[in-house]
Design an enzyme around this catalytic site. Structure first.
Site, mmCIF file in Angstrom:
data_model
loop_
_atom_site.group_PDB
_atom_site.id
_atom_site.type_symbol
_atom_site.label_atom_id
_atom_site.label_comp_id
_atom_site.label_asym_id
_atom_site.label_seq_id
_atom_site.Cartn_x
_atom_site.Cartn_y
_atom_site.Cartn_z
ATOM 1 N N ASN A 1 0.839 -1.183 0.000
ATOM 2 C CA ASN A 1 0.000 0.000 0.000
ATOM 3 C C ASN A 1 0.881 1.242 0.000
ATOM 4 O O ASN A 1 1.553 1.512 -0.983
ATOM 5 C CB ASN A 1 -0.983 -0.020 1.170
ATOM 6 C CG ASN A 1 -2.142 0.940 0.984
ATOM 7 O OD1 ASN A 1 -2.586 1.153 -0.149
ATOM 8 N ND2 ASN A 1 -2.645 1.515 2.056
ATOM 9 N N GLU B 1 -9.676 -5.996 2.148
ATOM 10 C CA GLU B 1 -9.894 -5.100 3.289
ATOM 11 C C GLU B 1 -10.698 -5.786 4.403
ATOM 12 O O GLU B 1 -11.560 -5.179 5.037
ATOM 13 C CB GLU B 1 -10.580 -3.803 2.834
ATOM 14 C CG GLU B 1 -9.782 -3.062 1.770
ATOM 15 C CD GLU B 1 -10.440 -1.779 1.307
ATOM 16 O OE1 GLU B 1 -11.436 -1.357 1.931
ATOM 17 O OE2 GLU B 1 -9.957 -1.191 0.316
ATOM 18 N N ASN C 1 -0.984 2.195 6.363
ATOM 19 C CA ASN C 1 -0.987 3.478 5.674
ATOM 20 C C ASN C 1 0.001 4.446 6.319
ATOM 21 O O ASN C 1 0.488 4.231 7.437
ATOM 22 C CB ASN C 1 -2.396 4.109 5.711
ATOM 23 C CG ASN C 1 -2.983 4.267 4.331
ATOM 24 O OD1 ASN C 1 -2.296 4.684 3.403
ATOM 25 N ND2 ASN C 1 -4.257 3.925 4.191
ATOM 26 N N ASP D 1 -5.785 8.195 6.070
ATOM 27 C CA ASP D 1 -5.162 7.540 4.924
ATOM 28 C C ASP D 1 -3.666 7.902 4.933
ATOM 29 O O ASP D 1 -3.026 7.833 5.969
ATOM 30 C CB ASP D 1 -5.869 7.955 3.632
ATOM 31 C CG ASP D 1 -5.776 6.899 2.546
ATOM 32 O OD1 ASP D 1 -4.651 6.490 2.209
ATOM 33 O OD2 ASP D 1 -6.821 6.492 2.018
#
Length: 288
Positions: free
Chosen positions: A100, A119, A145, A194
Site C-alpha cells: 500500500n 480489506e 498506511n 489515509d
C-alpha cells in the site's frame, strides 16, 4: 489556511494514491486502474504508463534509475523507458495482500506496508527495505498506511486505517523501531486516516478517506490546521514545486455512489494548494 485548492488534473482516478515530487514533476498511481501517472505543472505535460498489476507506490532510485514500485506481486523496478523488472516477492500470495503506502527516509531506506486486498483480514504488515534486505517491523494490520518520518529522523509515523489511529515510534539511526504509541486518532464518524506526510516543521499532514480533506497535526498530536477539498475520499498529500510549498493531494472515486459522484464531480482528481510551511525533500532509495 486561507488559500483555496485547485484541481490541476480532473483525472477521475478510481484510487489515486502515492504522490511524490521527483524530477520537478508529480508522480502518482491509480491502484485499481493499474496506472502510473506523471504531471509537470510548469509545462502542463501529463503522461500515463500501464502497469502489469495493481500498482501502489513509487519510490525514486538515484542516477535516473527509475523507481522502486509496489505491485500486488511484490516490489519491482520501474523505468518509463524499459518497463518493469521484479525485485522481490514480499509475502505469500495466498494471503491475498498487496503493498500500500510507502516512504523513503534520509538514509535511503524504503518503508512500506502491505494490506489485505479485500480489506477484511489483519494480514498486513509494515516493512523496511535496505541494503540488507526486507525486514518486518510491525504486523496484524488490515490496512497499513501513512509511513513517514520527522525532519530530525527520530520519529516514525504509521497508520492503522481501520483502527482510525496514527501511531508514532522512536526511530533509531540503524532503522530499528521502538516505543510504539498512539500519536493521533480520528474521531469523525465517517472519516478514516489515509496517507500522511511530514513538513519541515515536523507537523504531520494526514489525508482523510471520507473526510473531504486533510488534517495537520502538531508534533504533539494536536490538530492545528485543516484543508477542505471538493472530494470525499482524499488519499495522500505530498509537497512539490521549486520551494516545496505546494501541497498536492490524490483522491479517489472508489466506493462512491452515482449520486455522490454527481454531487462531487471532481472526485478522483489531483488537487494543489499553496501552504506557508515547506515540506521535506523526496529522498531516493539506496540499496547499497
Amino acid at each position: 489556511m486561507t488559500a483555496e485548492p485547485t484541481c490541476v488534473w480532473d483525472l477521475k482516478a478510481t484510487l489515486g494514491e502515492g504522490p511524490i515530487w521527483h524530477g520537478a514533476s508529480l508522480w502518482f498511481v491509480d491502484i485499481k486502474q493499474r496506472k502510473i501517472h506523471n504531471y509537470n505543472p510548469t509545462s502542463g505535460d501529463r503522461f500515463s504508463f500501464d502497469a502489469p498489476d495493481q500498482v501502489t507506490f513509487l519510490a525514486p532510485l538515484p542516477d535516473a534509475g527509475g523507481f522502486v514500485v509496489g505491485l500486488k506481486s511484490g516490489l519491482h523496478r520501474f523505468h518509463p523507458d524499459t518497463g518493469f523488472q521484479s525485485l522481490v516477492e514480499v509475502e505469500d500470495p495466498t494471503l491475498d495482500n498487496r503493498p500500500n503506502d510507502a516512504t523513503v527516509d534520509a538514509h535511503g531506506r524504503l518503508w512500506f506496508g502491505t494490506m489485505h486486498d479485500g480489506e477484511e483480514n489483519k494480514s498486513g504488515a509494515l516493512y523496511r527495505m535496505d541494503a540488507e534486505g526486507v525486514a518486518r517491523m510491525d504486523q496484524d494490520i488490515c490496512i497499513t498506511n501513512g509511513p513517514c518520518v520527522s525532519p530530525d529522523g527520530k520519529t516514525f509515523y504509521h497508520t492503522d486505517t481501520l483502527e482510525k489511529t496514527v501511531f508514532a515510534f522512536d526511530l533509531a539511526a540503524d532503522g530499528t523501531l521502538s516505543n510504539k504509541r498512539v500519536f493521533a486518532q480520528i474521531t469523525e464518524d465517517d472519516a478514516y486516516p489515509d496517507g500522511s506526510v511530514v513538513d519541515a516543521e515536523g507537523h504531520v499532514w494526514t489525508a482523510l478517506w471520507g473526510g473531504f480533506g486533510a488534517i495537520r497535526f502538531s508534533p504533539a498530536g494536536e490538530v492545528v490546521d485543516r484543508v477542505k477539498l471538493p472530494a470525499p475520499n482524499v488519499t495522500k498529500a505530498c509537497f512539490g514545486g521549486p520551494d516545496l510549498k505546494t501541497l498536492y493531494f490524490t483522491t479517489a472515486r472508489k466506493g462512491l455512489s452515482d449520486e455522490t459522484l454527481a454531487q462531487y464531480p471532481l472526485a478522483g482528481g489531483i488537487f494543489a494548494i499553496q501552504v506557508d510551511v515547506a515540506g521535506q525533500p523526496q529522498h531516493e532509495v539506496r540499496l547499497g
